[in-house]
Design a protein around this motif. Sequence first.
Motif, PDB file in Angstrom:
ATOM      1  N   PRO A  96      28.654  -4.120   2.936  1.00  0.00           N
ATOM      2  CA  PRO A  96      29.121  -3.223   1.882  1.00  0.00           C
ATOM      3  C   PRO A  96      27.977  -2.657   1.039  1.00  0.00           C
ATOM      4  O   PRO A  96      28.156  -1.667   0.346  1.00  0.00           O
ATOM      5  CB  PRO A  96      30.053  -4.099   1.040  1.00  0.00           C
ATOM      6  N   GLU A  97      26.789  -3.251   1.137  1.00  0.00           N
ATOM      7  CA  GLU A  97      25.651  -2.797   0.341  1.00  0.00           C
ATOM      8  C   GLU A  97      24.911  -1.617   0.972  1.00  0.00           C
ATOM      9  O   GLU A  97      23.939  -1.122   0.418  1.00  0.00           O
ATOM     10  CB  GLU A  97      24.673  -3.948   0.104  1.00  0.00           C
ATOM     11  N   LEU A  98      25.360  -1.137   2.107  1.00  0.00           N
ATOM     12  CA  LEU A  98      24.744   0.007   2.768  1.00  0.00           C
ATOM     13  C   LEU A  98      24.793   1.213   1.834  1.00  0.00           C
ATOM     14  O   LEU A  98      25.853   1.592   1.358  1.00  0.00           O
ATOM     15  CB  LEU A  98      25.515   0.316   4.064  1.00  0.00           C
ATOM     16  N   SER A  99      23.621   1.776   1.545  1.00  0.00           N
ATOM     17  CA  SER A  99      23.595   2.898   0.606  1.00  0.00           C
ATOM     18  C   SER A  99      22.527   3.903   1.010  1.00  0.00           C
ATOM     19  O   SER A  99      21.524   3.547   1.644  1.00  0.00           O
ATOM     20  CB  SER A  99      23.306   2.405  -0.810  1.00  0.00           C
ATOM     21  N   PRO A 100      22.708   5.170   0.601  1.00  0.00           N
ATOM     22  CA  PRO A 100      21.700   6.179   0.910  1.00  0.00           C
ATOM     23  C   PRO A 100      20.360   5.880   0.248  1.00  0.00           C
ATOM     24  O   PRO A 100      19.303   6.125   0.835  1.00  0.00           O
ATOM     25  CB  PRO A 100      22.290   7.479   0.350  1.00  0.00           C
ATOM     26  N   ARG A 101      20.386   5.324  -0.953  1.00  0.00           N
ATOM     27  CA  ARG A 101      19.144   5.023  -1.664  1.00  0.00           C
ATOM     28  C   ARG A 101      18.302   4.020  -0.888  1.00  0.00           C
ATOM     29  O   ARG A 101      17.100   4.210  -0.676  1.00  0.00           O
ATOM     30  CB  ARG A 101      19.448   4.495  -3.068  1.00  0.00           C
ATOM     31  N   HIS A 115      20.295  13.094   2.074  1.00  0.00           N
ATOM     32  CA  HIS A 115      21.559  13.830   1.973  1.00  0.00           C
ATOM     33  C   HIS A 115      21.439  15.209   2.623  1.00  0.00           C
ATOM     34  O   HIS A 115      22.386  15.677   3.275  1.00  0.00           O
ATOM     35  CB  HIS A 115      22.001  13.956   0.515  1.00  0.00           C
ATOM     36  N   GLY A 116      20.278  15.843   2.493  1.00  0.00           N
ATOM     37  CA  GLY A 116      20.059  17.139   3.124  1.00  0.00           C
ATOM     38  C   GLY A 116      20.092  17.060   4.642  1.00  0.00           C
ATOM     39  O   GLY A 116      20.598  17.978   5.306  1.00  0.00           O
ATOM     40  N   LEU A 117      19.577  15.972   5.209  1.00  0.00           N
ATOM     41  CA  LEU A 117      19.614  15.795   6.656  1.00  0.00           C
ATOM     42  C   LEU A 117      21.050  15.721   7.167  1.00  0.00           C
ATOM     43  O   LEU A 117      21.399  16.323   8.190  1.00  0.00           O
ATOM     44  CB  LEU A 117      18.851  14.523   7.055  1.00  0.00           C
ATOM     45  N   PHE A 118      21.891  14.973   6.452  1.00  0.00           N
ATOM     46  CA  PHE A 118      23.288  14.872   6.863  1.00  0.00           C
ATOM     47  C   PHE A 118      24.022  16.189   6.622  1.00  0.00           C
ATOM     48  O   PHE A 118      24.868  16.590   7.424  1.00  0.00           O
ATOM     49  CB  PHE A 118      23.990  13.708   6.148  1.00  0.00           C
ATOM     50  N   GLN A 119      23.686  16.868   5.546  1.00  0.00           N
ATOM     51  CA  GLN A 119      24.316  18.150   5.251  1.00  0.00           C
ATOM     52  C   GLN A 119      23.988  19.168   6.353  1.00  0.00           C
ATOM     53  O   GLN A 119      24.842  19.963   6.745  1.00  0.00           O
ATOM     54  CB  GLN A 119      23.850  18.676   3.896  1.00  0.00           C
ATOM     55  N   ALA A 120      22.772  19.117   6.876  1.00  0.00           N
ATOM     56  CA  ALA A 120      22.382  20.020   7.959  1.00  0.00           C
ATOM     57  C   ALA A 120      23.216  19.786   9.219  1.00  0.00           C
ATOM     58  O   ALA A 120      23.349  20.676  10.057  1.00  0.00           O
ATOM     59  CB  ALA A 120      20.892  19.857   8.276  1.00  0.00           C
ATOM     60  N   GLU A 121      23.791  18.590   9.350  1.00  0.00           N
ATOM     61  CA  GLU A 121      24.661  18.281  10.481  1.00  0.00           C
ATOM     62  C   GLU A 121      26.133  18.528  10.150  1.00  0.00           C
ATOM     63  O   GLU A 121      27.017  18.180  10.923  1.00  0.00           O
ATOM     64  CB  GLU A 121      24.460  16.836  10.926  1.00  0.00           C
ATOM     65  N   GLY A 122      26.386  19.081   8.974  1.00  0.00           N
ATOM     66  CA  GLY A 122      27.752  19.414   8.595  1.00  0.00           C
ATOM     67  C   GLY A 122      28.574  18.251   8.080  1.00  0.00           C
ATOM     68  O   GLY A 122      29.803  18.287   8.122  1.00  0.00           O
ATOM     69  N   THR A 123      27.913  17.222   7.603  1.00  0.00           N
ATOM     70  CA  THR A 123      28.623  16.051   7.082  1.00  0.00           C
ATOM     71  C   THR A 123      27.856  15.496   5.900  1.00  0.00           C
ATOM     72  O   THR A 123      26.907  16.105   5.419  1.00  0.00           O
ATOM     73  CB  THR A 123      28.823  14.992   8.190  1.00  0.00           C
ATOM     74  N   THR A 124      28.283  14.346   5.430  1.00  0.00           N
ATOM     75  CA  THR A 124      27.562  13.632   4.384  1.00  0.00           C
ATOM     76  C   THR A 124      27.298  12.217   4.871  1.00  0.00           C
ATOM     77  O   THR A 124      27.938  11.751   5.824  1.00  0.00           O
ATOM     78  CB  THR A 124      28.382  13.556   3.073  1.00  0.00           C
ATOM     79  N   PHE A 125      26.384  11.552   4.209  1.00  0.00           N
ATOM     80  CA  PHE A 125      26.096  10.160   4.565  1.00  0.00           C
ATOM     81  C   PHE A 125      27.362   9.321   4.431  1.00  0.00           C
ATOM     82  O   PHE A 125      27.736   8.579   5.332  1.00  0.00           O
ATOM     83  CB  PHE A 125      24.982   9.612   3.670  1.00  0.00           C
ATOM     84  N   GLY A 126      28.043   9.457   3.303  1.00  0.00           N
ATOM     85  CA  GLY A 126      29.255   8.669   3.050  1.00  0.00           C
ATOM     86  C   GLY A 126      30.348   8.940   4.064  1.00  0.00           C
ATOM     87  O   GLY A 126      31.023   8.016   4.532  1.00  0.00           O
TER      88      GLY A 126
END
Length: 194
Positions: A96-101, A115-126
């Motif tokens: 549960p401690e998995l986080s973008p930071r 977050h920008g890397l995931f956004q470039a793939e059309g999604t978010t980290f979460g």
Amino acid sequence: MAASLTAYRTGALQIAAETSGETPALLLPLVHGLVREALGHASPYGREDLARTVVGLLAALAAHQAAAAHRQGDAPCPTSTIERIKATAGARLGGPELSPRVLAEEHHISPRHLHGLFQAEGTTFGRRVRGRRLSGCRAELARTDRDHLPVSVVAARWGFTSPAHFSKAFRAAYGEPPSRWRESARARRNSATP
């Protein structure tokens, strides 16, 4: 289950063999010992958890070493930053401690860049983590050897800390609550059995 663990072991050894340096050579005896121990003594649930963890860690190690070799100019980088982050996150889906930071720090980038890397793939980290966790829960809920586990335990194994949040997310993703989906999967299995 032994076949499943053997497949995981084979994949782990292949990943380790594809990396260079002393670290894989040091890890192989450890992994081999863990697999041997798991086959002989661990419960089926423990074996599966161990196998998933070992393979995930070795995949993250391979990605890390490939990136290190690329930074030193020793070899072309076969994986991109986003692929290394996905591999690391995949190895930790149950936490549960998995986080973008935390992942950004480990991969030496800023959280904003992650977050920008995931956004470039059309999604978010979460969204990606939640989707992978939900998919893992769904697969586990369909398994006959998991029928005795409460839905909340399955959810917790995949990193969901709140049963209510898990149920709501599962319903949003699959159109029905996890308990009803499990019953439907059980009915499908029973009708398919002669």
